[in-house]
Design an enzyme around this catalytic site. Structure first.
Site, PDB file in Angstrom:
ATOM      1  N   ASP A  33      41.615 -12.184 -35.657  1.00 41.60           N
ATOM      2  CA  ASP A  33      40.922 -11.557 -35.514  1.00 41.60           C
ATOM      3  C   ASP A  33      40.577 -11.420 -37.460  1.00 41.60           C
ATOM      4  OD1 ASP A  33      39.347  -8.861 -35.290  1.00 41.60           O
ATOM      5  OD2 ASP A  33      38.987  -9.043 -37.167  1.00 41.60           O
ATOM      6  N   ARG A 164      34.283  -4.522 -18.112  1.00 36.46           N
ATOM      7  CA  ARG A 164      33.294  -3.675 -17.691  1.00 36.46           C
ATOM      8  C   ARG A 164      33.857  -2.526 -17.869  1.00 36.46           C
ATOM      9  NH1 ARG A 164      33.698  -5.926 -11.407  1.00 36.46           N
ATOM     10  NH2 ARG A 164      30.815  -5.915 -11.462  1.00 36.46           N
ATOM     11  N   LYS A 216      27.348  -9.071 -16.112  1.00 37.65           N
ATOM     12  CA  LYS A 216      27.696  -8.231 -16.663  1.00 37.65           C
ATOM     13  C   LYS A 216      26.004  -7.632 -17.373  1.00 37.65           C
ATOM     14  CE  LYS A 216      29.360  -5.954 -20.034  1.00 37.65           C
ATOM     15  NZ  LYS A 216      30.176  -5.856 -20.909  1.00 37.65           N
ATOM     16  N   ARG A 223      22.314   0.243 -15.437  1.00 40.31           N
ATOM     17  CA  ARG A 223      22.250   1.716 -15.866  1.00 40.31           C
ATOM     18  C   ARG A 223      21.295   2.130 -16.428  1.00 40.31           C
ATOM     19  NH1 ARG A 223      25.565   5.953 -15.009  1.00 40.31           N
ATOM     20  NH2 ARG A 223      26.751   6.682 -16.522  1.00 40.31           N
ATOM     21  N   HIS A 254      19.127  14.594  -1.369  1.00 36.59           N
ATOM     22  CA  HIS A 254      18.234  13.396  -0.558  1.00 36.59           C
ATOM     23  C   HIS A 254      19.885  12.244  -0.179  1.00 36.59           C
ATOM     24  CE1 HIS A 254      16.920  10.114   1.444  1.00 36.59           C
ATOM     25  NE2 HIS A 254      15.814  10.927   1.773  1.00 36.59           N
ATOM     26  N   GLY A 267      22.771   4.936 -26.274  1.00 39.84           N
ATOM     27  CA  GLY A 267      23.787   5.100 -27.112  1.00 39.84           C
ATOM     28  C   GLY A 267      24.449   3.991 -26.836  1.00 39.84           C
ATOM     29  N   CYS A 270      26.811  -1.624 -25.699  1.00 46.01           N
ATOM     30  CA  CYS A 270      26.234  -2.230 -24.797  1.00 46.01           C
ATOM     31  C   CYS A 270      24.813  -2.087 -23.713  1.00 46.01           C
ATOM     32  CB  CYS A 270      27.726  -1.721 -23.278  1.00 46.01           C
ATOM     33  SG  CYS A 270      29.198  -1.791 -24.451  1.00 46.01           S
TER      34      CYS A 270
HETATM   35  N1  SAJ Z   1      23.647   8.134 -20.645  1.00 47.00           N
HETATM   36  C1  SAJ Z   1      22.242   8.997 -20.177  1.00 47.00           C
HETATM   37  N2  SAJ Z   1      22.373   9.427 -18.778  1.00 47.00           N
HETATM   38  C2  SAJ Z   1      22.943   9.187 -18.054  1.00 47.00           C
HETATM   39  C3  SAJ Z   1      24.433   8.295 -17.881  1.00 47.00           C
HETATM   40  C4  SAJ Z   1      24.468   8.180 -19.679  1.00 47.00           C
HETATM   41  O1  SAJ Z   1      21.400   9.302 -20.880  1.00 47.00           O
HETATM   42  O2  SAJ Z   1      23.079   9.712 -16.838  1.00 47.00           O
HETATM   43  C5  SAJ Z   1      23.646   7.500 -21.765  1.00 47.00           C
HETATM   44  C6  SAJ Z   1      25.224   8.133 -22.573  1.00 47.00           C
HETATM   45  O3  SAJ Z   1      25.057   9.531 -23.619  1.00 47.00           O
HETATM   46  C7  SAJ Z   1      24.955   7.197 -23.375  1.00 47.00           C
HETATM   47  C8  SAJ Z   1      24.736   6.159 -23.225  1.00 47.00           C
HETATM   48  O4  SAJ Z   1      23.806   6.315 -21.075  1.00 47.00           O
HETATM   49  O5  SAJ Z   1      24.225   7.329 -24.694  1.00 47.00           O
HETATM   50  C9  SAJ Z   1      25.717   4.933 -22.331  1.00 47.00           C
HETATM   51  O6  SAJ Z   1      26.835   5.639 -21.831  1.00 47.00           O
HETATM   52  P1  SAJ Z   1      27.532   5.099 -20.481  1.00 47.00           P
HETATM   53  O7  SAJ Z   1      28.765   6.332 -20.342  1.00 47.00           O
HETATM   54  O8  SAJ Z   1      26.734   5.293 -19.546  1.00 47.00           O
HETATM   55  O9  SAJ Z   1      28.002   3.435 -20.891  1.00 47.00           O
HETATM   56  P2  SAJ Z   1      29.064   3.075 -21.892  1.00 47.00           P
HETATM   57  O10 SAJ Z   1      27.972   2.496 -22.766  1.00 47.00           O
HETATM   58  O11 SAJ Z   1      29.994   3.769 -22.812  1.00 47.00           O
HETATM   59  O12 SAJ Z   1      29.789   2.102 -21.515  1.00 47.00           O
HETATM   60  C10 SAJ Z   1      29.031   1.174 -20.055  1.00 47.00           C
HETATM   61  C11 SAJ Z   1      29.927   0.688 -18.997  1.00 47.00           C
HETATM   62  N3  SAJ Z   1      28.947   0.429 -17.995  1.00 47.00           N
HETATM   63  C12 SAJ Z   1      28.419   0.874 -16.663  1.00 47.00           C
HETATM   64  O13 SAJ Z   1      28.784   1.610 -16.479  1.00 47.00           O
HETATM   65  C13 SAJ Z   1      27.256  -0.308 -15.655  1.00 47.00           C
HETATM   66  C14 SAJ Z   1      30.991   0.476 -18.668  1.00 47.00           C
HETATM   67  O14 SAJ Z   1      31.217   0.084 -17.952  1.00 47.00           O
HETATM   68  C15 SAJ Z   1      30.721  -0.904 -19.543  1.00 47.00           C
HETATM   69  O15 SAJ Z   1      32.209  -1.686 -19.370  1.00 47.00           O
HETATM   70  C16 SAJ Z   1      30.601  -0.853 -20.598  1.00 47.00           C
HETATM   71  O16 SAJ Z   1      28.753  -0.330 -21.332  1.00 47.00           O
HETATM   72  C17 SAJ Z   1      30.417  -2.412 -21.814  1.00 47.00           C
HETATM   73  O17 SAJ Z   1      30.974  -2.533 -22.424  1.00 47.00           O
HETATM   74  O18 SAJ Z   1      29.299  -2.917 -20.739  1.00 47.00           O
END
Ligand code: SAJ
Length: 420
Positions: A33, A164, A216, A223, A254, A267, A270
């Protein structure tokens, strides 16, 4: 040839847990690093990031002598690059990925590469980045052959294997999740599978490098689009005086519908970032993905407007009060529930925007952090009890379990997570 020594370049949220997992399987791991503080911390057997269980694994790996960190690359049999891929710092409307960290990491390891080595790009990358990385390596080492020219006969094998894992569950997901393995040739893929099988119990599914890169980006864009749908519904329902939470729970009965939850915006590092890697490559084609980004990025300012409206309602109902008297309490600053990570957090941005705009006090309740030093000099950190009892306007931004457990009713409430 087996992998005796493994080098992981970039010891952050992905690189360090990955290095620790290899070391826990008694492989000799060299972590590289550029951050001397991170290197020193790891060499003391400690960690510089927050991730459950990781501290114990790193501590054991360092004290047993399987993991060491350094700033200067050393020879190894496999190199995993897990450095950030941020945006370029320009004003373009569509943010463009910045591959300079990958370029620097490739050029740093190239001098120590030898025949038989495997180089894996783990960083989330735009399509074509792995091929570009192989070009950077080849430019430094004309004495070695690489898959873009030599195919399966290359001296050095190259693959893209995106991480992931979900922050907060990294240690478990690194082992259990299926892994997409995108070799530049069939042999590159086979070597990468052999390496990951050191600790991965999930299936290692083989494809090519470009498809692995796109897989990826597709996961996180999918999402993002689904969250944008939920966020758009919340704005529509607000206009039509419908409870969006009830609506979603009804629709989700449903058998083929599964709507995600609205919130204050998206936020983290990713989901709010990766879709742009698709949009910047194919701006004309990526219409839904682009719009989803705009919907989610627009949600925080919609929330701020809702709070302004509540402040106006409060003043109308309390004519003896002035705007300076009004205390706004924001519940949650993290980018998602039950973590302390404030990076790219819509909750934090909304709280800061409210504190810039509002002439009275802005309080924050964030059970996962102990101080707002270096975060905000105007927002005051307070307890849940004090905020609920003494604030005038209540703004729920994160559904932390402490908040969900506390039943609360307030007249002036903006609840972006539908918990109160
Ligand atoms: N969020 C919502 N509504 C939801 C779900 C999430 O508003 O129903 C928001 C969360 O509050 C947050 C953001 O989305 O602000 C992201 O949160 P998250 O839990 O969906 O995902 P991350 O960013 O913590 O992690 C994601 C994951 N990707 C997927 O689920 C497809 C993780 O598996 C990946 O490895 C990671 O991104 C990454 O490193 O890319």
């Amino acid at each position: 040839m087996s992998f005796e020594t493994i080098s992981v370049i970039g010891l952050g949220y992905i690189g360090l847990p990955t290095a620790a997992m290899f070391a826990s399987r008694k492989k000799k791991v060299i972590g590289i690093d550029v951050n001397q503080h991170a290197v020193d911390t790891i060499n003391r057997g400690e960690i510089h990031i927050v991730e459950p269980e990781l501290d114990m694994i790193v501590h054991a790996a360092v004290t047993e002598g399987y993991l060491k960190a350094t700033t200067i690359p050393e020879p190894a049999d496999a190199f995993l690059i897990a450095v950030p891929t941020p945006f370029k710092n320009n004003d373009s409307e569509i943010p463009e990925p910045d591959l300079s960290y990958i370029e620097a990491a490739s050029k740093a390891i190239a001098p120590v590469l030898k025949k038989g080595d495997l180089v894996i790009l783990e960083s989330t990358s735009p399509v074509g980045a792995t091929e570009q990385m192989a070009e950077w390596l080849a430019a430094v080492r004309p004495d070695l052959t690489f898959p873009q020219i030599a195919g399966d006969n290359a001296d050095v094998n190259v693959a893209h294997c995106p991480e992931r894992v979900l922050p907060g569950h990294v240690v478990r997901e690194l082992v259990e999740n299926d892994r997409v393995i995108g070799g530049m040739t069939a042999k590159c893929s086979a070597r990468a599978v052999e390496l990951y099988k050191t600790f991965v119990q999930g299936e290692c599914v083989i494809t090519n490098a470009r498809t692995a890169e796109m897989a990826k980006l597709t996961e996180n864009s999918c999402r993002d689009v689904q969250i944008a749908f939920a966020n758009e519904l919340s704005i529509i329902c607000d206009k039509l005086d419908i409870d969006v939470w009830e609506l979603i729970s009804l629709a989700n009965r449903h058998p083929r519908i599964n709507i995600l939850q609205p919130g204050p915006g998206v936020g983290g590092h990713c989901i709010a970032v990766d879709p742009w890697f698709i949009v910047s490559k194919t701006p004309t084609q990526a219409k839904i993905i682009h719009t989803a980004r705009q919907v989610n990025d627009g949600k925080p300012s919609w929330v701020v407007d809702k709070v302004k409206l509540e402040i106006a309602n409060f003043l109308q109902d309390n004519p003896t009060k002035t705007v300076q008297d009004i205390v706004v309490a924001c519940y949650g600053l993290a980018f998602k529930p039950d973590i302390d990570d404030l990076r790219e957090s819509p909750a934090l941005n909304i709280t800061k925007a409210l504190s810039d705009m509002h002439a009275g006090s802005v309080w924050a309740v964030e059970p996962n952090i102990s101080s707002l030093e270096n975060i905000s000099s105007t927002v005051e950190l307070t307890s849940l009890e004090n905020a609920q009892e003494n604030a005038d306007i209540h703004v729920v931004l994160v559904d932390h379990s402490q908040f969900k457990a506390s039943k609360f009713k307030a007249k002036y409430l903006v609840d972006t997570k539908g918990i109160w």
